[in-house]
Design a protein around this motif. Sequence first.
Motif, PDB file in Angstrom:
ATOM      1  N   ASN A 162      18.121 -13.653  12.899  1.00 44.18           N
ATOM      2  CA  ASN A 162      18.417 -14.180  11.264  1.00 44.18           C
ATOM      3  C   ASN A 162      17.833 -13.410  10.651  1.00 44.18           C
ATOM      4  O   ASN A 162      19.192 -13.184   9.468  1.00 44.18           O
ATOM      5  CB  ASN A 162      17.363 -15.635  11.621  1.00 44.18           C
ATOM      6  N   ILE A 163      17.478 -12.790  10.441  1.00 41.55           N
ATOM      7  CA  ILE A 163      16.700 -11.478   9.627  1.00 41.55           C
ATOM      8  C   ILE A 163      18.396 -10.311   9.423  1.00 41.55           C
ATOM      9  O   ILE A 163      18.322 -10.283   8.523  1.00 41.55           O
ATOM     10  CB  ILE A 163      15.481 -10.689   9.302  1.00 41.55           C
ATOM     11  N   ILE A 164      18.196  -9.266  10.306  1.00 37.62           N
ATOM     12  CA  ILE A 164      19.240  -9.072  10.930  1.00 37.62           C
ATOM     13  C   ILE A 164      20.322  -8.746  10.944  1.00 37.62           C
ATOM     14  O   ILE A 164      21.304  -8.826  10.360  1.00 37.62           O
ATOM     15  CB  ILE A 164      19.098  -8.654  12.312  1.00 37.62           C
ATOM     16  N   GLU A 165      21.120 -10.204  11.209  1.00 39.37           N
ATOM     17  CA  GLU A 165      21.917 -11.043  10.450  1.00 39.37           C
ATOM     18  C   GLU A 165      22.025 -11.158   9.215  1.00 39.37           C
ATOM     19  O   GLU A 165      23.198 -11.135   8.247  1.00 39.37           O
ATOM     20  CB  GLU A 165      22.202 -12.608  11.201  1.00 39.37           C
ATOM     21  N   ALA A 166      21.255 -11.623   8.371  1.00 42.17           N
ATOM     22  CA  ALA A 166      20.703 -11.134   6.646  1.00 42.17           C
ATOM     23  C   ALA A 166      21.431  -9.965   6.447  1.00 42.17           C
ATOM     24  O   ALA A 166      22.247 -10.466   4.841  1.00 42.17           O
ATOM     25  CB  ALA A 166      19.890 -12.318   6.429  1.00 42.17           C
ATOM     26  N   VAL A 167      21.036  -9.569   6.542  1.00 36.05           N
ATOM     27  CA  VAL A 167      21.372  -7.600   5.972  1.00 36.05           C
ATOM     28  C   VAL A 167      22.812  -7.687   5.924  1.00 36.05           C
ATOM     29  O   VAL A 167      23.249  -6.831   6.077  1.00 36.05           O
ATOM     30  CB  VAL A 167      19.624  -6.536   6.288  1.00 36.05           C
ATOM     31  N   LYS A 168      22.681  -7.797   7.652  1.00 34.87           N
ATOM     32  CA  LYS A 168      24.814  -7.414   7.664  1.00 34.87           C
ATOM     33  C   LYS A 168      25.202  -7.793   6.995  1.00 34.87           C
ATOM     34  O   LYS A 168      26.392  -7.461   7.000  1.00 34.87           O
ATOM     35  CB  LYS A 168      24.346  -8.102   9.167  1.00 34.87           C
ATOM     36  N   LYS A 169      25.066  -9.135   6.070  1.00 35.51           N
ATOM     37  CA  LYS A 169      26.030  -9.914   5.635  1.00 35.51           C
ATOM     38  C   LYS A 169      26.115  -9.574   3.924  1.00 35.51           C
ATOM     39  O   LYS A 169      27.303  -9.374   3.547  1.00 35.51           O
ATOM     40  CB  LYS A 169      25.546 -11.528   5.698  1.00 35.51           C
ATOM     41  N   SER A 170      24.584  -8.587   4.357  1.00 34.49           N
ATOM     42  CA  SER A 170      24.504  -8.207   2.427  1.00 34.49           C
ATOM     43  C   SER A 170      25.009  -6.987   2.543  1.00 34.49           C
ATOM     44  O   SER A 170      24.793  -5.967   1.296  1.00 34.49           O
ATOM     45  CB  SER A 170      23.003  -8.163   2.444  1.00 34.49           C
ATOM     46  N   GLY A 171      26.041  -6.406   3.911  1.00 34.76           N
ATOM     47  CA  GLY A 171      26.886  -5.123   3.358  1.00 34.76           C
ATOM     48  C   GLY A 171      25.686  -3.908   4.343  1.00 34.76           C
ATOM     49  O   GLY A 171      26.131  -2.960   4.100  1.00 34.76           O
ATOM     50  N   TYR A 172      24.409  -4.492   4.912  1.00 36.10           N
ATOM     51  CA  TYR A 172      23.957  -3.117   5.643  1.00 36.10           C
ATOM     52  C   TYR A 172      23.625  -3.026   7.296  1.00 36.10           C
ATOM     53  O   TYR A 172      24.132  -4.554   7.429  1.00 36.10           O
ATOM     54  CB  TYR A 172      22.547  -3.033   4.572  1.00 36.10           C
ATOM     55  N   ARG A 173      22.919  -2.448   7.342  1.00 36.82           N
ATOM     56  CA  ARG A 173      22.546  -2.833   8.876  1.00 36.82           C
ATOM     57  C   ARG A 173      20.896  -2.270   8.390  1.00 36.82           C
ATOM     58  O   ARG A 173      20.371  -1.560   8.929  1.00 36.82           O
ATOM     59  CB  ARG A 173      22.681  -1.530   9.623  1.00 36.82           C
ATOM     60  N   ALA A 174      20.304  -3.354  10.337  1.00 39.46           N
ATOM     61  CA  ALA A 174      19.457  -3.502   9.688  1.00 39.46           C
ATOM     62  C   ALA A 174      18.539  -2.764  11.354  1.00 39.46           C
ATOM     63  O   ALA A 174      19.831  -3.699  12.470  1.00 39.46           O
ATOM     64  CB  ALA A 174      18.680  -5.296   9.815  1.00 39.46           C
ATOM     65  N   LEU A 175      17.755  -1.802  11.540  1.00 40.72           N
ATOM     66  CA  LEU A 175      16.905  -1.744  12.967  1.00 40.72           C
ATOM     67  C   LEU A 175      16.578  -2.326  13.414  1.00 40.72           C
ATOM     68  O   LEU A 175      15.546  -1.398  12.285  1.00 40.72           O
ATOM     69  CB  LEU A 175      17.608  -0.070  13.527  1.00 40.72           C
ATOM     70  N   THR A 176      15.880  -2.447  14.143  1.00 40.33           N
ATOM     71  CA  THR A 176      14.610  -2.683  14.659  1.00 40.33           C
ATOM     72  C   THR A 176      13.302  -1.054  15.682  1.00 40.33           C
ATOM     73  O   THR A 176      14.001  -0.102  16.019  1.00 40.33           O
ATOM     74  CB  THR A 176      13.343  -3.503  15.671  1.00 40.33           C
ATOM     75  N   ASP A 177      12.161  -0.933  15.271  1.00 42.77           N
ATOM     76  CA  ASP A 177      11.743   0.054  16.545  1.00 42.77           C
ATOM     77  C   ASP A 177      12.128  -0.288  17.366  1.00 42.77           C
ATOM     78  O   ASP A 177      12.203   0.733  18.295  1.00 42.77           O
ATOM     79  CB  ASP A 177      10.395  -0.501  16.766  1.00 42.77           C
ATOM     80  N   GLU A 178      12.365  -1.081  18.191  1.00 45.28           N
ATOM     81  CA  GLU A 178      13.724  -0.927  19.565  1.00 45.28           C
ATOM     82  C   GLU A 178      14.281  -0.552  19.172  1.00 45.28           C
ATOM     83  O   GLU A 178      14.516  -0.121  20.463  1.00 45.28           O
ATOM     84  CB  GLU A 178      12.899  -2.323  20.410  1.00 45.28           C
TER      85      GLU A 178
END
Length: 85
Positions: free
Chosen positions: A56-72
């Motif tokens: 859900n956190i990753i999707e919120a970042v995506k909706k704001s126009g950016y990309r979130a990546l985890t350590d994995e």
Amino acid sequence: MEIEKSFKIEGMTCAACAKAVERAVSKLEGVFEARVNLATEKMIVKYDKDKIAENNIIEAVKKSGYRALTDEDLKEVIIPIQGMT
């Protein structure tokens, strides 16, 4: 249960970008705090893992126009190349 997780944020170019990501993630139910550092392209999020999923956190970042990546997502692969002169 409250946990703290780090994400790499791709696509930010200015302080307004960092604030947009912080606002988008902070609005999510179960998120206690979201801090974005533009210089390091990192976001630290404190959240209740029983109330919100990492996706859900990753999707919120995506909706704001950016990309979130985890350590994995950021695993380093070293490929040896031989025979080059």
